[in-house]
Design an enzyme around this catalytic site. Structure first.
Site, PDB file in Angstrom:
ATOM      1  N   THR A 165       0.797  -1.225   0.000  1.00 32.46           N
ATOM      2  CA  THR A 165       0.000   0.000   0.000  1.00 32.46           C
ATOM      3  C   THR A 165       0.831   1.278   0.000  1.00 32.46           C
ATOM      4  OG1 THR A 165      -1.580  -1.169   1.399  1.00 32.46           O
ATOM      5  CG2 THR A 165      -1.976   1.153   1.079  1.00 32.46           C
ATOM      6  N   ASP A 196      -8.172  -2.753   2.830  1.00 33.50           N
ATOM      7  CA  ASP A 196      -8.713  -1.564   3.495  1.00 33.50           C
ATOM      8  C   ASP A 196      -8.490  -0.286   2.702  1.00 33.50           C
ATOM      9  OD1 ASP A 196      -5.957  -1.667   3.848  1.00 33.50           O
ATOM     10  OD2 ASP A 196      -6.010  -0.912   5.904  1.00 33.50           O
TER      11      ASP A 196
HETATM   12  N1  GLY Z   1      -3.448  -2.536   3.522  1.00 35.31           N
HETATM   13  C1  GLY Z   1      -3.648  -2.906   2.185  1.00 35.31           C
HETATM   14  C2  GLY Z   1      -4.403  -4.134   1.976  1.00 35.31           C
HETATM   15  O1  GLY Z   1      -4.698  -4.843   2.930  1.00 35.31           O
HETATM   16  O2  GLY Z   1      -4.704  -4.405   0.838  1.00 35.31           O
END
Ligand code: GLY
Length: 307
Positions: A165, A196
């Site tokens: 991310t 998320d």
């Molecule tokens: N934090 C990024 C994901 O879980 O895709």
């Protein structure tokens, strides 16, 4: 003014800082920074040449939030476009929805004339094939992809899990607070899996009245805890940015079932304070900071919290 980004996002931070210094809208500044990361072929957790899902397809997630209006835009499982974060912004600006996924997101991206790209590269496909060769039994390999993908062990083995991310937070010259994210999610993920990053309130949240938060690593946990929104609510309740992050970390630690692993929480408040914490991280976590007076963005180390 303030810019915070995670370490994987560092290749776009100089540009974002320059935009902020030139008094550009902070949301536009961080989108332009993230677009450089999306196009960076050496970063394999976001945009072009990142690691695909278990079927070898790159399904990308991104989001933006304007803390003045609390308008958001997000896309999930988007295929075939170079800048998911720009498509997310156009969800915010062009349509009365907050999130589009899959074929609908692709149709929208096409209709607004978003830049197309084949994000799967020779390298990302080679890595995917190497992974399949390691995990498929001979019987599964002979049937692939017409088999129960559930039976292919694909979770918790992402080669870049610790670095997933790209997240940026900004406080601009007009005190607008913004957040933006972009990711390919977990390498070898189940098709259609959203992390998320496109889920506002989980992977990011911005409210110019209080502050902003964005998370990296295990989206499965921050979705359940509503981590980014929680941090901003804790700020609203009067906690310092440090205590707000600690409280959200305790919420994550209270999860006892499901997939549990590391999470990094990045947060800023409206006064320009910031805190980055790596929860239960096994390695050093770095992040990027820029404030007026700095020649260029600086790399700092996050506090590692073991709960
Ligand atoms: N934090 C990024 C994901 O879980 O895709």
């Amino acid at each position: 003014m303030l810019l915070i980004a995670n370490y994987e996002g560092r290749s776009g931070t100089q540009l974002a800082a320059e935009f902020l210094a030139k008094k550009t809208n902070g949301l536009r500044a961080i989108i332009e920074g993230i677009k450089l990361v999306e196009a960076n072929l050496d970063i394999h957790t976001v945009g072009m040449s990142s690691w695909p899902n278990i079927l070898g397809e790159l399904q990308l997630d991104a989001s933006v939030m304007d803390g003045n209006t609390r308008r958001t835009g997000a896309v999930g499982a988007l295929r075939g476009f170079k800048h998911p974060v720009e498509v997310a912004y156009r969800v915010l600006s062009d349509i009365h929805h907050e999130i589009l996924v899959g074929e609908g997101a692709e149709r929208f991206a096409h209709e607004i004339g978003a830049l197309r790209a084949k994000n799967e590269t020779e390298l990302s496909l080679k890595m995917w094939q190497k992974h399949l060769a390691e995990v498929l039994t001979p019987d599964q390999a002979s049937k692939f992809p017409n088999l129960r993908l559930l039976d292919v062990k694909s979770e918790a083995i992402d080669p870049e899990k610790m670095f997933d991310t790209t997240v940026y937070l900004s406080l601009d010259h007009e005190q607008r607070i913004s957040s933006a994210t972009s990711t390919s999610g977990w390498g070898w993920k189940y098709p259609g899996r959203l992390g998320d990053s496109p889920i506002i309130g989980a992977g990011s949240y911005a409210d110019s009245r209080y502050g902003a938060c964005a998370c990296t690593h295990t989206g499965e946990m921050t979705i359940r805890a509503g981590t980014a929104r929680s941090v901003v609510l804790y700020l609203k309740m009067g906690l310092s940015v440090e205590d707000a992050v600690y409280e959200a970390a305790r919420d994550l630690t209270a999860l006892e079932t499901g997939y549990l692993a590391e999470v990094t929480i990045h947060a800023i408040d409206k006064a320009g304070n910031y805190k980055v914490v790596g929860l239960n991280s096994s390695e050093e976590i770095k992040y990027v900071v820029w404030q007026p007076g700095m020649q260029s963005p600086e790399i700092h180390s996050a506090e590692i919290l073991r709960l």
